[in-house]
Design a protein around this motif. Structure first.
Motif, PDB file in Angstrom:
ATOM      1  N   PHE A 392      30.985  43.858  44.411  1.00  0.00           N
ATOM      2  CA  PHE A 392      31.170  43.198  43.129  1.00  0.00           C
ATOM      3  C   PHE A 392      30.384  43.977  42.107  1.00  0.00           C
ATOM      4  N   SER A 393      31.042  44.462  41.019  1.00  0.00           N
ATOM      5  CA  SER A 393      30.604  45.534  40.022  1.00  0.00           C
ATOM      6  C   SER A 393      30.221  44.563  38.548  1.00  0.00           C
ATOM      7  N   PRO A 394      29.425  45.064  37.795  1.00  0.00           N
ATOM      8  CA  PRO A 394      29.194  44.263  36.632  1.00  0.00           C
ATOM      9  C   PRO A 394      30.229  44.214  35.589  1.00  0.00           C
ATOM     10  N   THR A 395      31.437  45.000  36.050  1.00  0.00           N
ATOM     11  CA  THR A 395      32.612  44.819  35.100  1.00  0.00           C
ATOM     12  C   THR A 395      33.414  43.582  35.453  1.00  0.00           C
ATOM     13  N   GLY A 396      32.951  42.715  36.584  1.00  0.00           N
ATOM     14  CA  GLY A 396      34.006  41.715  37.014  1.00  0.00           C
ATOM     15  C   GLY A 396      34.660  41.905  38.154  1.00  0.00           C
ATOM     16  N   ASP A 397      34.690  43.368  38.669  1.00  0.00           N
ATOM     17  CA  ASP A 397      35.689  43.517  39.727  1.00  0.00           C
ATOM     18  C   ASP A 397      35.209  43.155  40.806  1.00  0.00           C
ATOM     19  N   LEU A 398      36.079  42.676  41.894  1.00  0.00           N
ATOM     20  CA  LEU A 398      35.607  42.456  43.191  1.00  0.00           C
ATOM     21  C   LEU A 398      36.580  43.105  44.090  1.00  0.00           C
ATOM     22  N   SER A 399      35.954  43.668  45.336  1.00  0.00           N
ATOM     23  CA  SER A 399      36.837  44.252  46.438  1.00  0.00           C
ATOM     24  C   SER A 399      36.550  43.923  47.878  1.00  0.00           C
ATOM     25  N   GLY A 400      37.146  43.955  48.633  1.00  0.00           N
ATOM     26  CA  GLY A 400      36.990  43.530  50.068  1.00  0.00           C
ATOM     27  C   GLY A 400      37.471  44.459  51.196  1.00  0.00           C
ATOM     28  N   GLY A 412      39.868  41.496  43.322  1.00  0.00           N
ATOM     29  CA  GLY A 412      39.927  40.426  42.321  1.00  0.00           C
ATOM     30  C   GLY A 412      39.210  40.687  41.270  1.00  0.00           C
ATOM     31  N   HIS A 413      39.105  39.729  40.196  1.00  0.00           N
ATOM     32  CA  HIS A 413      38.368  40.061  39.242  1.00  0.00           C
ATOM     33  C   HIS A 413      37.826  38.651  38.313  1.00  0.00           C
ATOM     34  N   VAL A 414      36.659  38.650  37.895  1.00  0.00           N
ATOM     35  CA  VAL A 414      36.117  37.532  36.974  1.00  0.00           C
ATOM     36  C   VAL A 414      35.633  37.927  35.839  1.00  0.00           C
ATOM     37  N   ASP A 415      35.826  37.086  34.711  1.00  0.00           N
ATOM     38  CA  ASP A 415      35.267  37.753  33.349  1.00  0.00           C
ATOM     39  C   ASP A 415      33.931  37.328  33.357  1.00  0.00           C
ATOM     40  N   THR A 416      32.938  38.644  33.260  1.00  0.00           N
ATOM     41  CA  THR A 416      31.721  38.437  33.206  1.00  0.00           C
ATOM     42  C   THR A 416      31.358  38.547  31.624  1.00  0.00           C
ATOM     43  N   GLY A 417      32.113  39.020  30.668  1.00  0.00           N
ATOM     44  CA  GLY A 417      31.677  39.079  29.381  1.00  0.00           C
ATOM     45  C   GLY A 417      31.392  40.421  29.080  1.00  0.00           C
ATOM     46  N   LYS A 418      30.791  40.762  27.987  1.00  0.00           N
ATOM     47  CA  LYS A 418      30.426  42.206  27.732  1.00  0.00           C
ATOM     48  C   LYS A 418      28.899  42.478  28.508  1.00  0.00           C
ATOM     49  N   PRO A 419      28.797  43.864  28.595  1.00  0.00           N
ATOM     50  CA  PRO A 419      27.783  44.103  29.485  1.00  0.00           C
ATOM     51  C   PRO A 419      26.366  43.879  28.643  1.00  0.00           C
ATOM     52  N   GLU A 433      29.986  30.001  53.411  1.00  0.00           N
ATOM     53  CA  GLU A 433      30.896  30.256  54.442  1.00  0.00           C
ATOM     54  C   GLU A 433      31.913  31.188  54.035  1.00  0.00           C
ATOM     55  N   ASP A 434      33.132  31.004  53.990  1.00  0.00           N
ATOM     56  CA  ASP A 434      34.046  31.979  53.591  1.00  0.00           C
ATOM     57  C   ASP A 434      34.237  31.996  52.109  1.00  0.00           C
ATOM     58  N   VAL A 435      33.534  31.338  51.130  1.00  0.00           N
ATOM     59  CA  VAL A 435      33.684  31.386  49.707  1.00  0.00           C
ATOM     60  C   VAL A 435      32.874  32.304  49.193  1.00  0.00           C
ATOM     61  N   LEU A 436      33.345  33.198  48.034  1.00  0.00           N
ATOM     62  CA  LEU A 436      32.412  33.969  47.404  1.00  0.00           C
ATOM     63  C   LEU A 436      31.788  33.237  46.101  1.00  0.00           C
ATOM     64  N   VAL A 437      30.415  33.668  45.936  1.00  0.00           N
ATOM     65  CA  VAL A 437      29.682  33.035  44.723  1.00  0.00           C
ATOM     66  C   VAL A 437      29.388  34.282  43.911  1.00  0.00           C
ATOM     67  N   ALA A 438      29.987  34.416  42.994  1.00  0.00           N
ATOM     68  CA  ALA A 438      29.635  35.818  42.224  1.00  0.00           C
ATOM     69  C   ALA A 438      28.807  35.398  40.913  1.00  0.00           C
ATOM     70  N   GLN A 439      27.690  36.163  40.711  1.00  0.00           N
ATOM     71  CA  GLN A 439      26.702  35.652  39.451  1.00  0.00           C
ATOM     72  C   GLN A 439      26.418  36.979  38.887  1.00  0.00           C
ATOM     73  N   ASP A 440      26.574  36.960  37.322  1.00  0.00           N
ATOM     74  CA  ASP A 440      26.125  37.993  36.725  1.00  0.00           C
ATOM     75  C   ASP A 440      25.794  37.399  35.257  1.00  0.00           C
ATOM     76  N   GLY A 441      24.398  37.622  34.937  1.00  0.00           N
ATOM     77  CA  GLY A 441      23.961  37.105  33.656  1.00  0.00           C
ATOM     78  C   GLY A 441      24.031  35.967  33.516  1.00  0.00           C
ATOM     79  N   SER A 446      32.769  30.453  41.734  1.00  0.00           N
ATOM     80  CA  SER A 446      33.100  30.190  43.241  1.00  0.00           C
ATOM     81  C   SER A 446      34.493  30.440  43.173  1.00  0.00           C
ATOM     82  N   LEU A 447      34.770  31.499  44.302  1.00  0.00           N
ATOM     83  CA  LEU A 447      36.264  31.630  44.394  1.00  0.00           C
ATOM     84  C   LEU A 447      36.594  31.948  46.077  1.00  0.00           C
TER      85      LEU A 447
END
Length: 452
Positions: A392-400, A412-419, A433-441, A446-447
């Protein structure tokens, strides 16, 4: 000089100065920051320790339209992702709830932010269940670090009072909170503002805390905070800490510029009695634990490019393998037999701790922050069951990536807003479990990654 420029200068200094994980470097920051920022800096010492480990080695430390998958999987993972019963995609955007980071424990998510030192959420729905308000300011990078037997453990400011000169230096308390209702059960004052993984951890029957002095650790009763036993070490010695199978271990060396040997001790979790298990030649940095082993890294040359990865079992059995830096590291994680690392050049690698071989090196699949930025990258999240490591990068990009081959199986991608510039909690990627929880700022997503 603006706050951002001051903080940038501090970060540049940290990159050049090796810090240990026990003492907060308050004398350095006192020259450039006031007490409020100084406390935040001390809380950031854990990140600095990770940077120091990198310098001696290359490693340390939805719904609603906000998330979209960019690619079909390249190949199936070990097993498809399945959601927990009752889960649905959700997101939350309140920095006061979670801007300092989160902890997953079963179906509960415990977070900290500018308003709350602990906020409990239902990990299935994102519903906030209870909160513990901050004592003065809540702008550090710490968050609840453990939960066990119905108790959550976290940190808070010791006081909200001003000093006679109007300045503020609150200090840090270790805090235990009832997981059912959010009631604060006890607090214990810490000797410094270190809120890293070295400051407190769970052992069998107790909480091991760096208290009451910077050269001691105490086993605290998990329900009352009362001291059960204490272990101290001499002045001029620094000790890193780890837990294996519920027992605490210390890795101690002389606090000198010239590398010295590292002695490893096991402490009885019931009495604190210490027994030496082995000595590691030279100075070694603890970078994690896995499969009943401590994992340490030592530099074999002054340049810090030729390294040695050392694993030590609870009985003192030691193995070592060479490890060569492939450039600056943005993030890393130890899981099972693997050390997963991400270079600033955008490459992910998997290294076997047992064989000393690099298993694969592949493009990580997300934009990695450069060394000239103040952005951090989340530590990789490994799903052994799925056979996938997520990034997970601070740009909101996700990769597996497939754990076996490194091939990309999901994006995948989530909208984390401006840096956001300046000190702040690094992005997090957690698994429920198999769910990802991504947190930034303070934004939490949860996806379910559609792999397999």
């Amino acid at each position: 000089m603006t706050t951002e420029r001051v903080e940038r200068k501090v970060r540049e200094t940290l990159d050049a100065v090796a810090l240990d994980g026990v003492r907060a470097p308050g004398d350095l920051v006192e020259k450039v920051l006031r007490r409020r920022g100084r406390r935040r800096f001390s809380q950031a010492a854990g990140a600095a320790v990770a940077v120091a480990a990198i310098t001696v080695g290359a490693v340390v430390g939805i719904g609603g339209g906000g998330t979209g998958e960019h690619d079909r999987p390249v190949r199936p993972a070990a097993s498809p992702a399945t959601p927990p019963e009752g889960w649905k995609p959700w997101e939350s955007g309140a920095p006061g709830d979670s801007g300092r980071g989160c902890l997953v424990d079963g179906s509960a998510l415990y977070c900290a932010g500018s308003k709350y030192d602990v906020a409990k959420f239902d990990a299935n729905t994102g519903e906030r269940l209870w909160t513990v308000g901050v004592n003065r300011e809540g702008d550090g990078i710490d968050h609840p670090f453990a939960a066990r037997d119905g108790v959550v453990y976290a940190y808070r400011n010791h006081t909200a009072e001003n000093l006679p000169d109007g300045d503020y230096a609150g200090g840090t308390d270790l805090m235990a909170v009832d997981a059912d209702n959010g009631e604060v059960l006890w607090t214990v004052e810490m000797p410094q503002d270190d809120r890293t993984g070295q400051a407190a951890m769970l052992i069998d029957g107790a909480v091991l805390a760096n208290t009451p002095s910077v050269r001691s650790i105490s086993a605290l009763d998990p329900l009352t905070g009362k001291e059960k036993w204490r272990h101290t070490w001499d002045k001029g010695i620094v000790c890193q800490r780890a837990v294996l199978s519920g027992a605490p271990y210390l890795m101690c060396t002389r606090d000198t510029e010239k590398p010295d040997d590292t002695d490893v001790f096991r402490l009885d979790p019931a009495t604190g009695n210490a027994g030496k298990v082995t000595t590691v030649p030279g100075r070694a940095e603890l970078i994690g634990t896995s499969e009943g082993r401590m994992v340490l890294m030592a530099a074999k040359d002054a340049a810090g490019e030729d390294l040695e990865l050392i694993t030590i079992s609870g009985s003192g059995q030691r193995t070592s393998h060479p490890y060569r830096s492939q450039g600056a590291v943005a993030a890393s994680e130890i899981s099972g037999d693997r050390l997963i690392s991400v270079s600033r050049q955008g490459k992910a690698s998997a290294y076997s701790l047992t064989t000393g071989k690099t298993l694969w090196t592949r493009p990580v699949g997300v934009k990695v922050p450069g060394q000239d930025t103040m952005q951090s990258m989340a530590s990789p999240a490994v799903s052994e069951g799925q056979g996938v490591v997520y990034f997970f990068s601070p740009t909101g990009d996700l990769s597996g990536l497939d754990l076996r081959t490194g091939e990309q199986v999901w994006r995948g991608h989530v909208d984390t807003g401006k840096p956001r510039p300046g000190f702040g909690g690094r992005p997090q990627l957690l698994l429920y479990e198999d769910v990802l929880v991504a947190q930034d700022g303070g934004k939490v997503f949860s996806l379910l990654p559609r792999v397999g």
